[in-house]
Design a protein around this motif. Structure first.
Motif, PDB file in Angstrom:
ATOM      1  N   GLY A 130      64.421  18.134 -13.325  1.00  0.00           N
ATOM      2  CA  GLY A 130      63.963  17.327 -14.460  1.00  0.00           C
ATOM      3  C   GLY A 130      63.437  18.186 -15.577  1.00  0.00           C
ATOM      4  O   GLY A 130      63.947  19.298 -15.818  1.00  0.00           O
ATOM      5  N   ILE A 134      64.887  21.710 -17.480  1.00  0.00           N
ATOM      6  CA  ILE A 134      65.552  21.584 -18.777  1.00  0.00           C
ATOM      7  C   ILE A 134      64.792  22.437 -19.800  1.00  0.00           C
ATOM      8  O   ILE A 134      65.382  23.116 -20.634  1.00  0.00           O
ATOM      9  N   TRP A 419      71.233  19.378 -27.937  1.00  0.00           N
ATOM     10  CA  TRP A 419      70.882  17.962 -27.830  1.00  0.00           C
ATOM     11  C   TRP A 419      71.225  17.125 -29.059  1.00  0.00           C
ATOM     12  O   TRP A 419      71.134  15.906 -29.015  1.00  0.00           O
ATOM     13  N   ARG A 508      64.016   9.178 -17.027  1.00  0.00           N
ATOM     14  CA  ARG A 508      63.168  10.296 -16.616  1.00  0.00           C
ATOM     15  C   ARG A 508      63.022  10.245 -15.101  1.00  0.00           C
ATOM     16  O   ARG A 508      63.460   9.283 -14.474  1.00  0.00           O
ATOM     17  N   LYS A 514      54.814   7.797 -14.294  1.00  0.00           N
ATOM     18  CA  LYS A 514      55.710   7.492 -15.423  1.00  0.00           C
ATOM     19  C   LYS A 514      55.988   5.990 -15.538  1.00  0.00           C
ATOM     20  O   LYS A 514      56.570   5.544 -16.527  1.00  0.00           O
ATOM     21  N   ASP A 579      71.555  13.032 -15.376  1.00  0.00           N
ATOM     22  CA  ASP A 579      71.653  14.484 -15.504  1.00  0.00           C
ATOM     23  C   ASP A 579      71.894  14.831 -16.978  1.00  0.00           C
ATOM     24  O   ASP A 579      71.903  13.934 -17.832  1.00  0.00           O
ATOM     25  N   TYR A 587      70.363  10.160 -25.610  1.00  0.00           N
ATOM     26  CA  TYR A 587      69.615  10.661 -26.766  1.00  0.00           C
ATOM     27  C   TYR A 587      70.360  10.395 -28.070  1.00  0.00           C
ATOM     28  O   TYR A 587      69.761  10.093 -29.092  1.00  0.00           O
ATOM     29  N   GLY A 605      56.355  15.929 -22.073  1.00  0.00           N
ATOM     30  CA  GLY A 605      57.475  15.000 -22.234  1.00  0.00           C
ATOM     31  C   GLY A 605      58.396  15.595 -23.272  1.00  0.00           C
ATOM     32  O   GLY A 605      57.948  16.046 -24.335  1.00  0.00           O
ATOM     33  N   THR A 606      59.665  15.682 -22.957  1.00  0.00           N
ATOM     34  CA  THR A 606      60.587  16.253 -23.936  1.00  0.00           C
ATOM     35  C   THR A 606      61.736  15.317 -24.263  1.00  0.00           C
ATOM     36  O   THR A 606      62.433  15.527 -25.251  1.00  0.00           O
ATOM     37  N   SER A 607      61.940  14.274 -23.449  1.00  0.00           N
ATOM     38  CA  SER A 607      63.102  13.423 -23.717  1.00  0.00           C
ATOM     39  C   SER A 607      62.954  12.738 -25.079  1.00  0.00           C
ATOM     40  O   SER A 607      63.930  12.627 -25.824  1.00  0.00           O
TER      41      SER A 607
HETATM   42  C1  LIG Z   1      64.774  16.056 -21.202  1.00  0.00           C
HETATM   43  C2  LIG Z   1      65.172  15.716 -19.834  1.00  0.00           C
HETATM   44  C3  LIG Z   1      64.206  15.463 -18.856  1.00  0.00           C
HETATM   45  C4  LIG Z   1      62.726  15.499 -19.157  1.00  0.00           C
HETATM   46  O1  LIG Z   1      62.314  14.327 -19.775  1.00  0.00           O
HETATM   47  P1  LIG Z   1      60.761  13.925 -19.874  1.00  0.00           P
HETATM   48  O2  LIG Z   1      60.638  13.083 -21.049  1.00  0.00           O
HETATM   49  O3  LIG Z   1      60.011  15.212 -20.030  1.00  0.00           O
HETATM   50  O4  LIG Z   1      60.434  13.235 -18.609  1.00  0.00           O
HETATM   51  C5  LIG Z   1      64.621  15.158 -17.574  1.00  0.00           C
HETATM   52  N1  LIG Z   1      65.932  15.106 -17.262  1.00  0.00           N
HETATM   53  C6  LIG Z   1      66.894  15.331 -18.183  1.00  0.00           C
HETATM   54  C7  LIG Z   1      68.319  15.266 -17.774  1.00  0.00           C
HETATM   55  C8  LIG Z   1      66.545  15.647 -19.491  1.00  0.00           C
HETATM   56  O5  LIG Z   1      67.506  15.875 -20.393  1.00  0.00           O
END
Ligand SMILES: *Cc1c(COP(=O)(O)O)cnc(C)c1O
Length: 854
Positions: A130, A134, A419, A508, A514, A579, A587, A605-607
């Motif tokens: 996760g 990434i 991305w 996520r 979460k 994945d 995104y 959190g990066t998503s």
């Molecule tokens: C960015 C990403 C995550 C992380 O997302 P969070 O917001 O930090 O939970 C997990 N899995 C994949 C495939 C991602 O691209």
């Protein structure tokens, strides 16, 4: 029958096509669309069926096709162009080269090692579970773009994490693929005689763990992956790198020993065989990699005859530790007895080694505590997380206020070229065609977006949403078939989702904090929103639960059962198999990115950042990065019920807030159209997000921050410590021992304040004179500070400012120090005096964990 072993047979490349293997083996293709276009031309149908995996595609393309392409002059020219472009990318000086790497003059480090238990670079190399992985992948890619000489170190898991499926009743199924490294874009690290380099790590009872080292090339950055599944190992040891985060404590410890100890040994082997300069800085991405510090201590004790404390001094100076979780259960801990068993014969005094991982529970060994003790510089991954970490680990620095705890923060970022949708980059929303400017120093601007008419921006958003809808349909159909439906029963999947309906994404991992199912709190209300005839919304959901977490799997099942309802299944879908490959579509295509963690448990959190890079608007709890960069126009902040102890009530309040925001803000704005059918106010939010949030969330911004705030200072410290055969490390360690031995006798005996009178006025000053007893120490060993600020009813100091006090006079072991303090604010004011250790080699005055306050 099952095959005992498998391997890939590929056609030999005809001479003119030989450069293809160079292109395939450098993972830069994963963020370079032109190179992927070229691969697709090899055989478009095959490219599709191989899921965009060039190693697989090249392995399966027919010899006839290759022969034809070798004669196709246009193809060969394009191939050469792509190779020239890659070579230029690899050779041209980038941002980092402008820093100067003259090591004698405090220049930037000549090489940096980056250790991580997982790396998520492309779905083709599934070595991640996760966000942590990434992030590590994005760190390497951005380092490559910036020319930072990083070397990644990790493990090659033969089954990756796992592949997720669903049973007919919605229960998560785990499939463990068997990855053949020869079918992956990696190369074996070899001895000059062509044999594989073999790394060994000692285990208890005289056993040894052996590993091969695979090299992945990530643009300019090399990633070393250790693999224990080799003939040299006994069967039990072969399984050490079987899968990510599987197995018991014993298994995990062996993995972490291979990563840390084996990782340093692999680095040494790699540097020696390739002439790469030895890393000056070692960055441990989370506690899993902590044993790398122990191995380096062992090396120095052996090679230079340093004592443990001296070697620790030298190693710490060049070590950076990043902590990633504020969830106590997420901290990596081992039974102390297990560590004793595994490290008894390692070559480092056990007593000292155990002290590095000591924590509240005397039976446990804490990898985060070890990381903090081994790293002179440490950080959390957002401002809020830095704050939370200072509180969480404050007992390692007793006597200090939380705000003094030496853990900083660097907010995570994401790799834009990986991305961002190609269409957006092509429209010029971002400064360079790379999407992620590498030459610009200082703040980066995405002003290009201002020149794009609203109608065009909206058209792109619709294109991306429509592409997501296609992908959802394809996946919903596949999932239905895999869960037991027949072809005749899946006709409905062709019309699920609608390219013109507001699309919300939630994807996520599924740990409880979460709160995957928070949106199901009021199922009837959600259903009504999904089915609203005027202003509907659609929801796409994905995420994996850890295989051992039945709680998480229950949440997934609950979600799947809800989405299975024939009445709403055209508006909501849970897609198994989250994945990188799926994430991209989400995104790109989602209008709104929903995130509802239990604040403050989401470290960053990066998503949501990846969504923002594509003009997605975040609808999120103010946690992690969103607490920092929500600005009122880039999305919506879900109000939190912080401090409400009753978890159920808190969920209730926060879920209701989400429904309210959706129905009163998000939906009306999305469906409010002008004469041309464009939601003007929505598009302005999209534009604002791209322009203002885009530059902040870049991984290049993050890597620059790491270089400037941590890597360069760490390299300087490490160089100082290692000079003259580590003489300064020995001296500093001796000084520290002496100082700590004498610290208990340090005392602020008396403080005098003059000048302010009984009712001081703003603008006047206070003269402080402190008498400090330092038996056994010199005034130069300490810094005496006046600390002052606002004072509360319990005499607690807040908004503290500190000023150093000057040494004035000495009588035996008694010393006087003075300072002048300005009275700049009205209201309750307080001051105190404190004594801290002082050495030019401290990165932070709190570093040694001792302080004496009046
Ligand atoms: C960015 C990403 C995550 C992380 O997302 P969070 O917001 O930090 O939970 C997990 N899995 C994949 C495939 C991602 O691209």
């Amino acid at each position: 029958m099952r095959a005992l072993r498998r391997f890939t047979v590929r056609a030999a490349l005809p001479e003119p096509l030989l450069p293809l293997s160079q292109l395939v083996m450098n993972l830069r293709w994963s963020w370079h669309p032109e190179t992927r276009d070229l691969f697709e031309t090899l055989d478009p149908a095959l490219w599709q069926s191989c899921g965009g995996d060039p190693v697989k595609a090249l392995g399966e393309v027919s010899a006839e096709r290759l022969a034809a392409l070798a004669k196709d002059r246009r193809f060969v020219r394009r191939l050469q162009d792509a190779v020239d472009d890659l070579e230029e990318y690899l050779a041209t000086p980038r941002w980092y080269q402008s820093l100067g790497t003259d090591t004698a003059n405090g220049g930037a480090p000549a090489s940096i090692a980056y250790f991580s238990a997982e790396f998520g670079i492309t779905e083709v190399l599934p070595q991640y579970s996760g966000g942590l992985g990434i992030l590590a992948g994005d760190h390497l890619k951005a380092a490559s773009d910036l020319g930072v000489p990083l070397i990644g170190v990790g493990l090659l898991y033969r089954a990756g994490y796992f592949e997720q499926g669903l049973s007919s009743d919605g229960w998560q199924l785990e499939h463990y693929p068997s990855l053949d490294p020869h079918g992956l874009p990696v190369k074996l690290l070899r001895e000059p005689d062509g044999s594989a380099v073999v790394i060994s790590v000692p285990l208890p009872e005289g056993r040894t763990l052996y590993a091969h080292v695979w090299r992945a090339q990530v643009g300019r950055v090399t990633l070393l992956l250790l693999d224990s599944d080799i003939e040299e190992n006994a069967p039990a040891e072969r399984g050490v790198t079987d899968r990510l985060y599987g197995g018991d404590e014993d298994h995990r410890l062996r993995q972490e020993m291979l990563l840390g100890i084996g990782g340093v040994r692999a680095l040494r082997a790699y540097c020696a065989r390739t002439g790469t300069p030895a890393p000056e800085v070692f960055h441990a991405n989370e506690g899993h990699a902590g044993f790398s510090g122990l191995e380096r201590i062992r090396e120095l004790m052996e090679s230079h005859g340093l004592a443990f404390a001296e070697a620790l001094q030298a190693v710490r100076s060049g070590t950076v530790f990043t902590t990633h979780t504020p969830v106590p259960a997420g901290i990596d801990r081992f039974p102390k007895a297990l560590i004793e068993r595994y490290f008894a014969g390692f070559g480092v005094p056990l007593h000292d080694l155990l002290a590095l991982g000591a924590e509240e529970d005397p039976a446990k060994y804490n990898m985060a505590h070890m990381g903090l003790r081994l790293g002179q510089r440490a950080n959390g991954v957002s401002e809020l997380h830095g704050h939370v970490s200072r509180g969480m680990f404050s007992n390692l620095w007793p006597g200090f206020d939380e705000s003094d705890v030496p853990i900083g923060s660097i907010t995570n970022g994401v790799h834009a070229p990986t991305w961002t949708a190609r269409e957006l980059v092509d429209m010029g929303t971002q400064t360079s065609s790379q999407g992620d400017p590498v030459e610009v120093d200082g703040p980066v601007h995405f002003d290009g977006v201002d020149g794009i008419p609203a109608g065009d921006l909206w058209a792109i958003r619709r294109t991306l949403r429509a592409r997501l809808v296609e992908e959802v349909r394809r996946r919903v159909r596949e999932t239905a078939l895999s869960r037991g439906a027949t072809e005749a029963e899946v006709g409905w999947t062709e019309t699920v989702f609608d390219p013109d309906v507001l699309t919300i994404g939630f994807a996520r991992r599924v740990p409880s904090y979460k709160r995957l199912t928070l949106m199901l709190r009021d199922p009837a209300r959600l259903k009504a929103m999904l089915l609203d005839p005027e202003r509907p919304l659609q929801l796409v959901i994905a995420g994996k639960s850890h295989p051992a977490d039945d709680g998480g799997k229950k949440l997934i099942q609950q979600m799947v059962e809800f989405a299975d309802d024939p009445e709403i299944r055209h508006r909501i879908a849970f897609l198994p198999g989250y994945d990188i490959g799926m994430a991209r579509y989400l995104y790109w295509g989602c209008d709104v990115w929903l995130n509802n963690p239990l604040r403050p448990l989401e470290a960053c959190g990066t998503s949501g950042m990846k969504s923002a890079l594509n003009g997605g608007l975040n609808l999120s709890i103010r946690d992690g990065w969103w607490d920092e960069w929500f600005d009122g126009q880039n999305g919506w902040a879900i109000p939190t019920a912080d401090g409400v102890a009753d978890a159920d009530r808190r969920d209730e309040v926060e879920a209701r807030a989400i429904y309210e925001l959706l129905s009163t803000q998000v939906l009306p704005r999305f469906y409010e159209r002008d004469g041309e059918g464009v939601p003007a106010r929505w598009v302005e939010m999209v534009r604002h997000t791209l322009r203002e949030t885009g530059p902040k969330v870049l991984a290049t911004r993050m890597v620059r921050d790491y270089v400037q705030a941590l890597y360069v200072p760490a390299a300087r410290s490490a160089r100082v410590m290692s000079a003259d055969g580590y003489t300064p490390a020995r001296a500093e360690s001796q000084w520290r021992g002496h100082l700590l031995h004498n610290w208990s006798t340090v005392r602020v005996a008396h403080v005098e304040a003059t000048g302010a009178g009984d009712t001081p006025e703003i603008g006047s000053t206070l003269a402080l004179r402190a008498e400090v007893e330092l038996p056994g120490l010199e005034p130069g060993d300490v810094q005496v500070q006046a600390a002052y600020g606002r004072v509360d009813d319990a005499d607690g100091l807040h908004d503290v400012t500190t000023v150093p006090m000057a040494h004035e006079q000495t009588e035996g072991s008694r010393h006087w120090f003075t300072a002048t303090v300005p009275l700049e604010r009205t209201g309750a004011f307080g001051y105190t005096v404190r004594v801290l250790p002082h050495s030019e080699h401290l990165a932070d005055p709190a570093e040694l964990g001792v302080v004496t306050t009046a």
